[in-house]
Design a protein around this motif. Sequence first.
Motif, PDB file in Angstrom:
ATOM      1  N   THR A 127       0.711  -0.905   0.203  1.00  0.00           N
ATOM      2  CA  THR A 127       0.236   0.313  -0.089  1.00  0.00           C
ATOM      3  C   THR A 127       0.747   1.066   0.073  1.00  0.00           C
ATOM      4  O   THR A 127       1.019   2.521  -0.611  1.00  0.00           O
ATOM      5  N   ILE A 128       2.174   1.057   0.594  1.00  0.00           N
ATOM      6  CA  ILE A 128       2.510   2.587   0.763  1.00  0.00           C
ATOM      7  C   ILE A 128       3.248   2.834  -0.388  1.00  0.00           C
ATOM      8  O   ILE A 128       4.228   3.539  -0.345  1.00  0.00           O
ATOM      9  N   GLY A 160      -2.019   3.799   1.541  1.00  0.00           N
ATOM     10  CA  GLY A 160      -0.986   4.082   2.014  1.00  0.00           C
ATOM     11  C   GLY A 160      -0.713   4.817   3.054  1.00  0.00           C
ATOM     12  O   GLY A 160       0.203   4.761   3.488  1.00  0.00           O
ATOM     13  N   GLN A 161      -0.985   6.220   2.785  1.00  0.00           N
ATOM     14  CA  GLN A 161      -0.938   7.185   3.797  1.00  0.00           C
ATOM     15  C   GLN A 161      -0.933   6.980   4.814  1.00  0.00           C
ATOM     16  O   GLN A 161      -0.374   7.065   6.102  1.00  0.00           O
ATOM     17  N   SER A 162      -2.607   5.959   5.626  1.00  0.00           N
ATOM     18  CA  SER A 162      -2.110   6.012   6.685  1.00  0.00           C
ATOM     19  C   SER A 162      -1.979   4.626   7.354  1.00  0.00           C
ATOM     20  O   SER A 162      -0.940   4.911   8.011  1.00  0.00           O
ATOM     21  N   LYS A 170       1.861  -3.559   4.708  1.00  0.00           N
ATOM     22  CA  LYS A 170       0.833  -4.631   3.795  1.00  0.00           C
ATOM     23  C   LYS A 170       0.726  -4.481   3.036  1.00  0.00           C
ATOM     24  O   LYS A 170       0.812  -2.891   1.602  1.00  0.00           O
ATOM     25  N   ALA A 171       0.660  -5.792   2.234  1.00  0.00           N
ATOM     26  CA  ALA A 171       0.290  -5.924   0.705  1.00  0.00           C
ATOM     27  C   ALA A 171      -0.651  -5.678  -0.002  1.00  0.00           C
ATOM     28  O   ALA A 171      -1.996  -4.952   1.369  1.00  0.00           O
ATOM     29  N   VAL A 172      -0.961  -4.745  -1.162  1.00  0.00           N
ATOM     30  CA  VAL A 172      -2.694  -4.480  -1.679  1.00  0.00           C
ATOM     31  C   VAL A 172      -3.291  -5.675  -2.349  1.00  0.00           C
ATOM     32  O   VAL A 172      -2.416  -6.362  -2.557  1.00  0.00           O
ATOM     33  N   GLY A 173      -4.004  -5.797  -1.664  1.00  0.00           N
ATOM     34  CA  GLY A 173      -5.352  -6.621  -2.026  1.00  0.00           C
ATOM     35  C   GLY A 173      -4.968  -8.012  -1.605  1.00  0.00           C
ATOM     36  O   GLY A 173      -4.141  -8.083   0.377  1.00  0.00           O
TER      37      GLY A 173
END
Length: 500
Positions: A127-128, A160-162, A170-173
């Motif tokens: 996410t980042i 991503g900001q959070s 954290k992985a996307v999806g």
Amino acid sequence: MNQKFDATKIPTYALKVARILINEGFDCYLVGGSVRDNLLGITQYDIDFTTNALPTEIQKLESFPKSVQINERFGTIAAIVQDKFGENHTVEITTYRKEEDYASGRWPAKVEFGIRLEEDLARRDFTINSMCIDMKPVVQDYLDGKLDKAQVEIIDLFGGQSDLKNKIIKAVGNPIERFSEDGLRSIRAIRFASTLGLKIEPETYVAISKTLHVTEKISIERFRDEFLKIIYKSPKPSIGIRLLKDTGILKIFIPELLEGINVTQIAFHVHDVFDHSLATLDVAEDKVKIAALFHDIGKPRCDTHDGHFFGHDQVGAQMTKEILTRLHLPKDEVERNVKLVQEHMFYYPYNEFDVKFVENKIESFDLTLSQKEDKLKLIRSDKFSQGWSDGAIRRFIRKVGIENIEDIFRLRIADATSNPKSAWDPTEIERLQYRISKVLEQDNAFKVTDLEITGNDLLELGFSGKKIGEVLNKLLELVMDDVSLNEKDKLIQIVKERYI
């Protein structure tokens, strides 16, 4: 943590590339690590743009700078642009793409171009790294001369900001899907956690161990690059190494390190071999970090189970050579680190030459009068009357290599200071440095080519073949003990008296 994007940190040369794409009617977004690092306040970051333009379309633009297609299959080109000082920089531009049917734990068998930005962001690893910035308003503010007042909107579809604010990787999806697509992603997760001080989100962490069958398919070079980033770019690299161990990745690529777990060092250490190696890595200077990690790797194979590990330096040197060769490090780096591991157990005793030096040093120590008197009494005792001669110093320089002297000291300091149980005295290094500096002031010979006599001279004296090398080495040993002998006439006389 800075959570506002600072458009003034985008280099001018990158803004010019974005302006060209936008002026030609194409999309242009700053994406991935470029955005993440900006939010973290890291100013030295790579520039990556994503666009709906195909590489062939971009390279046909008359106004576009010189560029090369670095990955045709994945739609990436590198634009070579100059800054105001005339220095060249690379800006990578990648076409929106969607990837499917991954093979060999790394490469997608199917790549589709021309999709929407949202689909491109959804294929990214974490996410980042999935945030982006629309460059159109940024470029306009730059042209209007008000870039410092720009209100930049971050396109953030996956939180991503959070996650960055909460220090989460954290992985996307679905993390299982992400890591199954690309075996390198699990290692990158650990690298980001280690270098950026993030925690891996639980589901993402569990997915690493569940996809080791994919990770083991990646090339050793790809692992090596991430491994070295963990070592050199982490505030505390042991965090990354422990994550590699706990997730099972270390067992795949450097299983030898695991041999040190639960190998206790009852005589001189509070940690087992594995933990001591990581502690040494953490405190070591960059130049010796690799040697620090591997300096005791031979101990488990030399364990006598009574607190001793005789010969572990030699065994460890061979193991280090095998590991670093397997990781495809440059030959000179392999040889340098092998030498450091091989020689890290040197012992330097006091001798009479050192007493005055140490007496002066003791005066600067924060000790009581009684403590100072005890130390002075100790160094003046018979225990320290026998030490290294100048010849021994020269042999030490020759053995370690004059180019490695400072590094072997750096390694010794890291090894000792990482161990709370160490009785090591820092003046050991200072004394030896002082002795070496004094010896180096002399006209020394450390190899046969430094001798004032040559093989041709020995030929004229009737020597031939291997005998020439044998005599030269014997002469070198004599000169090591007495540099005044390194004169041609004296050496020829010695040859005539002893070897003819």
